[in-house]
Design a protein around this motif. Structure first.
Motif, PDB file in Angstrom:
ATOM      1  N   ASN A 160     -48.002 -24.013  11.190  1.00  0.00           N
ATOM      2  CA  ASN A 160     -48.407 -22.795  10.475  1.00  0.00           C
ATOM      3  C   ASN A 160     -47.362 -21.679  10.566  1.00  0.00           C
ATOM      4  OD1 ASN A 160     -48.733 -22.332  13.187  1.00  0.00           O
ATOM      5  ND2 ASN A 160     -50.716 -21.326  12.994  1.00  0.00           N
ATOM      6  N   GLU A 161     -46.137 -22.047  10.836  1.00  0.00           N
ATOM      7  CA  GLU A 161     -45.068 -21.062  11.019  1.00  0.00           C
ATOM      8  C   GLU A 161     -44.176 -21.028   9.782  1.00  0.00           C
ATOM      9  OE1 GLU A 161     -42.365 -19.799  14.818  1.00  0.00           O
ATOM     10  OE2 GLU A 161     -42.818 -21.914  14.557  1.00  0.00           O
ATOM     11  N   ASP A 162     -43.890 -19.824   9.294  1.00  0.00           N
ATOM     12  CA  ASP A 162     -43.055 -19.639   8.111  1.00  0.00           C
ATOM     13  C   ASP A 162     -41.699 -19.083   8.509  1.00  0.00           C
ATOM     14  OD1 ASP A 162     -45.183 -20.376   6.383  1.00  0.00           O
ATOM     15  OD2 ASP A 162     -45.993 -18.341   6.528  1.00  0.00           O
ATOM     16  N   VAL A 163     -40.630 -19.743   8.081  1.00  0.00           N
ATOM     17  CA  VAL A 163     -39.281 -19.247   8.315  1.00  0.00           C
ATOM     18  C   VAL A 163     -39.001 -18.177   7.261  1.00  0.00           C
ATOM     19  CG1 VAL A 163     -36.827 -19.832   8.378  1.00  0.00           C
ATOM     20  CG2 VAL A 163     -38.515 -21.441   9.279  1.00  0.00           C
ATOM     21  N   LEU A 164     -38.690 -16.972   7.722  1.00  0.00           N
ATOM     22  CA  LEU A 164     -38.477 -15.841   6.818  1.00  0.00           C
ATOM     23  C   LEU A 164     -37.005 -15.535   6.597  1.00  0.00           C
ATOM     24  CD1 LEU A 164     -41.278 -13.556   8.265  1.00  0.00           C
ATOM     25  CD2 LEU A 164     -41.415 -15.107   6.305  1.00  0.00           C
ATOM     26  N   SER A 165     -36.186 -15.774   7.607  1.00  0.00           N
ATOM     27  CA  SER A 165     -34.754 -15.517   7.481  1.00  0.00           C
ATOM     28  C   SER A 165     -34.014 -16.357   8.507  1.00  0.00           C
ATOM     29  CB  SER A 165     -34.454 -14.033   7.704  1.00  0.00           C
ATOM     30  OG  SER A 165     -33.096 -13.759   7.445  1.00  0.00           O
ATOM     31  N   VAL A 166     -32.806 -16.797   8.157  1.00  0.00           N
ATOM     32  CA  VAL A 166     -31.979 -17.591   9.065  1.00  0.00           C
ATOM     33  C   VAL A 166     -30.534 -17.119   8.985  1.00  0.00           C
ATOM     34  CG1 VAL A 166     -33.435 -19.657   9.004  1.00  0.00           C
ATOM     35  CG2 VAL A 166     -31.630 -19.398   7.328  1.00  0.00           C
ATOM     36  N   PHE A 167     -29.786 -17.378  10.049  1.00  0.00           N
ATOM     37  CA  PHE A 167     -28.358 -17.069  10.050  1.00  0.00           C
ATOM     38  C   PHE A 167     -27.678 -17.858  11.163  1.00  0.00           C
ATOM     39  CE2 PHE A 167     -30.469 -13.851  12.603  1.00  0.00           C
ATOM     40  CZ  PHE A 167     -29.659 -13.663  13.705  1.00  0.00           C
ATOM     41  N   ILE A 168     -26.354 -17.805  11.183  1.00  0.00           N
ATOM     42  CA  ILE A 168     -25.541 -18.507  12.176  1.00  0.00           C
ATOM     43  C   ILE A 168     -24.569 -17.514  12.795  1.00  0.00           C
ATOM     44  CG2 ILE A 168     -23.818 -20.327  12.544  1.00  0.00           C
ATOM     45  CD1 ILE A 168     -25.010 -21.734  10.076  1.00  0.00           C
ATOM     46  N   GLY A 169     -24.403 -17.562  14.116  1.00  0.00           N
ATOM     47  CA  GLY A 169     -23.457 -16.667  14.766  1.00  0.00           C
ATOM     48  C   GLY A 169     -23.118 -17.137  16.166  1.00  0.00           C
ATOM     49  N   LEU A 170     -22.187 -16.425  16.796  1.00  0.00           N
ATOM     50  CA  LEU A 170     -21.762 -16.724  18.163  1.00  0.00           C
ATOM     51  C   LEU A 170     -22.792 -16.163  19.142  1.00  0.00           C
ATOM     52  CD1 LEU A 170     -17.951 -15.917  17.866  1.00  0.00           C
ATOM     53  CD2 LEU A 170     -19.034 -18.179  17.900  1.00  0.00           C
ATOM     54  N   HIS A 171     -23.376 -17.037  19.948  1.00  0.00           N
ATOM     55  CA  HIS A 171     -24.488 -16.687  20.830  1.00  0.00           C
ATOM     56  C   HIS A 171     -23.987 -16.115  22.159  1.00  0.00           C
ATOM     57  CE1 HIS A 171     -28.651 -16.938  22.056  1.00  0.00           C
ATOM     58  NE2 HIS A 171     -28.309 -17.591  23.161  1.00  0.00           N
ATOM     59  N   ASN A 172     -24.727 -15.145  22.684  1.00  0.00           N
ATOM     60  CA  ASN A 172     -24.395 -14.496  23.956  1.00  0.00           C
ATOM     61  C   ASN A 172     -22.954 -13.990  23.966  1.00  0.00           C
ATOM     62  OD1 ASN A 172     -26.895 -14.667  25.188  1.00  0.00           O
ATOM     63  ND2 ASN A 172     -26.481 -16.676  26.050  1.00  0.00           N
ATOM     64  N   TYR A 173     -22.583 -13.359  22.885  1.00  0.00           N
ATOM     65  CA  TYR A 173     -21.212 -12.877  22.721  1.00  0.00           C
ATOM     66  C   TYR A 173     -20.919 -11.749  23.704  1.00  0.00           C
ATOM     67  CZ  TYR A 173     -17.004 -11.013  20.584  1.00  0.00           C
ATOM     68  OH  TYR A 173     -15.721 -10.581  20.370  1.00  0.00           O
ATOM     69  N   GLN A 174     -19.811 -11.910  24.447  1.00  0.00           N
ATOM     70  CA  GLN A 174     -19.313 -10.855  25.313  1.00  0.00           C
ATOM     71  C   GLN A 174     -17.892 -10.466  24.933  1.00  0.00           C
ATOM     72  OE1 GLN A 174     -19.869 -11.889  29.450  1.00  0.00           O
ATOM     73  NE2 GLN A 174     -21.956 -12.565  29.079  1.00  0.00           N
ATOM     74  N   SER A 175     -17.100 -11.464  24.528  1.00  0.00           N
ATOM     75  CA  SER A 175     -15.732 -11.208  24.091  1.00  0.00           C
ATOM     76  C   SER A 175     -15.284 -12.398  23.239  1.00  0.00           C
ATOM     77  CB  SER A 175     -14.799 -11.050  25.304  1.00  0.00           C
ATOM     78  OG  SER A 175     -14.630 -12.290  25.964  1.00  0.00           O
ATOM     79  N   MET A 176     -14.073 -12.288  22.673  1.00  0.00           N
ATOM     80  CA  MET A 176     -13.553 -13.362  21.827  1.00  0.00           C
ATOM     81  C   MET A 176     -13.516 -14.703  22.558  1.00  0.00           C
ATOM     82  SD  MET A 176     -12.714 -12.275  18.780  1.00  0.00           S
ATOM     83  CE  MET A 176     -11.245 -12.933  18.030  1.00  0.00           C
ATOM     84  N   THR A 177     -13.356 -14.683  23.856  1.00  0.00           N
ATOM     85  CA  THR A 177     -13.263 -15.928  24.608  1.00  0.00           C
ATOM     86  C   THR A 177     -14.487 -16.203  25.474  1.00  0.00           C
ATOM     87  OG1 THR A 177     -12.098 -14.783  26.398  1.00  0.00           O
ATOM     88  CG2 THR A 177     -10.737 -15.846  24.695  1.00  0.00           C
TER      89      THR A 177
END
Length: 183
Positions: A39-56
């Motif tokens: 009964n769950e509706d997906v309203l929006s999705v995206f992709i990104g770098l998780h737990n970002y602290q710095s470029m590395t």
């Protein structure tokens, strides 16, 4: 959107990130697909770098889904997977900041914060949609005196906003419209 492929296509079509490549991104969304409740509706999705602290210093790409009940974060690894879920009622805020290269969307829950990094233009676009959807859900899930007195017209206006943002389809809008009007 219920399948990993649909979620990925939504990201690409709306410019909400594409990840390292199509196959890896779909694998990340499959983690989310498996976590969805009937009964769950997906309203929006995206992709990104998780737990970002710095470029590395980050946990690489994750797929994210904002549903009517939760925020689901998924990553398929070579061996195993990561799946993190936050109930909407446990999310205290979603914020945006930008730097030279990346925009950062911060999901702040009662237990922890998640920084998601994406190029700053894409991050701002994602933030605008996610922030609006999040506050619409929060306000609808926590009825107040004013919310309980809202008219059918107010509800229709809110649903039209979701339609205009591309969060719901025309068919979903028409179904909800009939429910609100009691037709």
């Amino acid at each position: 959107m219920r399948t990993a492929e649909e979620m990925y296509e939504y990201c690409v079509e709306n410019g909400y990130g594409s990840g390292f490549n199509r196959n890896n991104s779909i694998k990340h969304f499959k983690v989310i697909e498996a976590a969805l409740q009937p009964n769950e509706d997906v309203l929006s999705v995206f992709i990104g770098l998780h737990n970002y602290q710095s470029m590395t210093k980050h946990d690489n790409n994750f797929a994210y889904a904002l549903t009517n009940k939760r925020i689901i974060m998924g990553q398929k690894k070579v061996i195993g997977e990561n799946c993190q879920i936050i109930a909407i009622e446990n999310v205290s805020d979603i914020t945006f900041s930008s730097g030279l290269v990346f925009g950062i969307i911060t999901i702040d829950s009662f237990r922890e914060k998640f920084n998601v990094a994406i190029d700053k233009v894409t991050a701002k676009n994602i933030y605008d949609v996610v922030h609006n959807v999040f506050y619409t859900i929060k306000n609808n899930n926590q009825p107040s005196v004013a919310a309980t007195q809202s008219s059918a017209a107010d509800q229709l206006i809110e649903m039209k906003k979701l339609l205009d943002l591309g969060i719901i389809t025309e068919d979903e809008f028409q179904i909800k419209k009939k429910q609100i009007l009691g037709i």
